[in-house]
Design an enzyme around this catalytic site. Structure first.
Site: not given
Ligand code: CA
Length: 598
Positions: A195, A303
């Site tokens: 991320e 995810e």
């Protein structure tokens, strides 16, 4: 099998069909391979590629198991979690790596979140590989969680300059992958940073307010990519280089553009996409399609997850504790709503392929097994999202502990799992097979003994839907046993006759039931061929037929004392695919349906 032989087989079948008409063996009709009944309630997605990623991130599982957590199939029978996941259709596993997620002084307490170091990745990666899954490694380049709010460098790199960090990232990536590959882990994708929305490893926007990767982040990412390139050339592999971002709908294209401007040479743009936080799946598809088209990158969801309840299982607050923690409520908070959200994400990624064929790779469900544990396990085994030691790490970089914790915490995810809090698989776990129309294994089968199985059967592969078949319907010794589309003729009929030692002999219809299925050369090796031979009563002509779940069996070879079994070689789905002996691990290519011929 080469094309000529294949063609001969086809000719053989055609001849047999003609003969069958004459002698009265009229195939009733070539039966369709029936779509399995959906367990999760979602339907099959049409035109999914065979290698479409149906993944899970189960990084915390080792810590959970160490604390005493066990997992169960849908029917409550216990099993190894990798068998349960494989039986539900999972084909890929993502595993995060933190450089050193332990306190720097004795007793070196783990930070929690599964204490996911390289050793854990080796252990989990090998188990996944042995269960027939591919492995996706996720380097955070930190000692603990990284996301858009935090990207701390590992303790050991705290005082490194950018140049030193570049070397450190290259070396850590190269050396870790070397260890994983040498340990037998089937690594197919590697993620450079987690991320990384403008920052990574103590560099970039969180630290200098420059978010376009131009103040060192792109250089660090490129070093990770170089390490993967070098691993690929050393090992002759084609591991994909993955970058990972969040805020997909709002900012995804901007990040893709900035990375492109910086010239980072990567393969896959991966996003976190949580339907309750990130927007609609249709927006997800639009943005990922644009990125795939504009920048020529493969795309996937690294995810996703959705809550099945608002209940908190372990007394430690959850990320989504109530509806106020959800920006979007497009699905019920229930097991079926969870299944539907996962189905939509898969369908949304598959839809990328309608515009840019081959660019929508698939998706990973994040931590589907992270159930709650007793508070005594949180710090001891690292089963919670953070331990008291994690605060010490943050204090290296921050004057106060804002992101991590000074007390032991439990699971913040126990309402987002695909297992209930007893560790029993819920119906939503079976989305992975249901989107393919495949049957699932929902029971260990260990509690039920095989019934007396004497009788004549068609033997159908659980994996390919093809039938066990004596090539060309031959009655000769050494005629090969293969798989073929159902045709109902004697070549596909097998008579099980029980022996006094608990084994069965398998007589072939092709030989008029005078010959039997035989492990060639009495071999105990993986890959030994399975063929037809005159009955001798020798051990290589005896088989243990064990029920795995309702109507599903493994056919284990007595010559290996039941350690190996009949296996559709090399996962073939083709008519003519060979049947060989292989060490039993419970994979779909080793399971069979017995269908009575009458
Ligand atoms: Ca909780």
């Amino acid at each position: 099998m080469n094309k000529v032989v294949k063609k001969l087989c086809k000719m053989g079948i055609a001849l047999m069909l003609m003969l069958a008409l004459v002698i009265g063996c009229i195939p009733t009709s070539v039966r369709e391979v029936e779509a399995a009944t959906s367990i999760s309630g979602v339907s099959k997605i049409s035109n999914l590629p065979d290698d479409f990623i149906r993944g899970v991130d189960i990084s915390a599982v080792t810590a959970l198991e160490n604390s005493g957590v066990t997992y169960e199939y849908l029917d409550g029978t216990s099993g190894d979690i990798f068998d349960i996941l494989a039986g539900a259709g999972v084909n890929y596993v993502r595993i995060r790596i933190w450089n050193n997620p332990y306190d720097s002084s004795s007793p070196y307490k783990g930070y929690g979140g599964g204490n996911c170091d390289l050793y854990n990745a080796k252990v989990l990666g090998k188990r996944a590989t042995d269960a027939g899954m591919k492995v996706f490694i996720d380097f955070h380049y930190s000692d603990f969680w990284c996301d858009p709010a935090k990207q701390y460098a590992p303790k050991e790199w705290a005082n490194y300059s950018l140049a030193y960090k570049k070397d450190a990232i290259y070396n850590f990536t190269y050396n870790s992958l070397t260890e994983l590959l040498n340990y037998g882990v089937n690594v197919q994708m590697v993620q450079i940073g987690n991320e990384t929305n403008g920052a990574m490893c103590g560099v970039g926007g969180l630290f200098d307010d420059v978010w376009d990767f131009s103040t060192g982040v792109a250089e660090l990412m490129q070093q990770g990519c170089y390490a993967i390139d070098d691993i690929n050339s050393t090992y002759g592999l084609d591991i994909l280089k993955v970058l990972h971002f969040t805020s997909l709908v709002a900012n995804g294209e901007w990040y893709a553009e900035q990375i492109d401007k910086m010239g980072v040479d990567y393969d896959v743009y991966a996003a976190s996409f949580y339907p309750m936080w990130d927007g609609t799946v249709s927006d997800m598809t639009t943005v990922l399609t644009n990125i795939a088209k504009t920048y020529n990158k493969k795309v996937m969801v690294a995810e996703t997850a959705y809550p099945y309840t608002f209940n908190d299982a372990d007394g430690s607050g959850n990320s989504v504790g109530d509806s106020s923690a959800m920006r979007y409520s497009n699905y019920d908070v229930s097991v079926s709503g969870q299944a539907e959200s996962l189905y939509d994400v898969f369908k949304g990624i598959a839809a990328v392929n309608n515009s840019v064929s081959g660019y929508g790779l698939g998706a990973f469900y994040w931590e589907p097994a992270w159930v709650g544990t007793d508070s005594s396990a949180w710090g001891t085994y690292g089963t919670g999202w953070a331990s008291s030691a994690s605060g010490n790490y943050e204090l290296l970089y921050n004057s106060t502990v804002e992101h991590f914790s000074t007390t032991d915490q439990g699971s913040s995810w126990d309402n987002m799992t695909l297992f209930d809090n007893n560790g029993t698989a819920m119906n939503s776990l079976y989305v992975f097979n249901d989107i393919c129309g495949n049957s699932s294994v929902t029971s260990s089968g260990s509690s039920s003994d095989s019934d007396d199985l004497e009788g004549t059967y068609y033997i159908k592969s659980y994996y390919s839907g093809m039938y066990l078949d004596v090539a060309n319907g031959s009655s000769a010794n050494n005629a090969n046993i293969q798989q073929w589309s159902y045709n109902g003729c004697d070549a596909q009929k097998f008579k099980l006759v029980a022996n006094s030692d608990g084994t069965y002999s398998i007589y072939t219809g092709a030989s008029g039931y005078s010959k039997v299925v035989d492990v060639a050369g009495k071999s105990t090796a993986d890959g030994a061929n399975i063929l037809q031979y005159t009955y001798s009563g020798a051990t290589n002509q005896k088989f243990y037929i064990e029920q795995v779940s309702s109507g599903v069996y493994a056919i284990k070879t007595a010559i290996t004392s039941g350690n190996s079994c009949l296996d559709v070689y090399n996962w073939s789905t083709e008519a003519g695919g060979n049947i060989a002996q292989w060490t039993y691990w419970g994979g779909a290519c080793q399971l069979w349906y017995l269908e009575k011929t009458n």
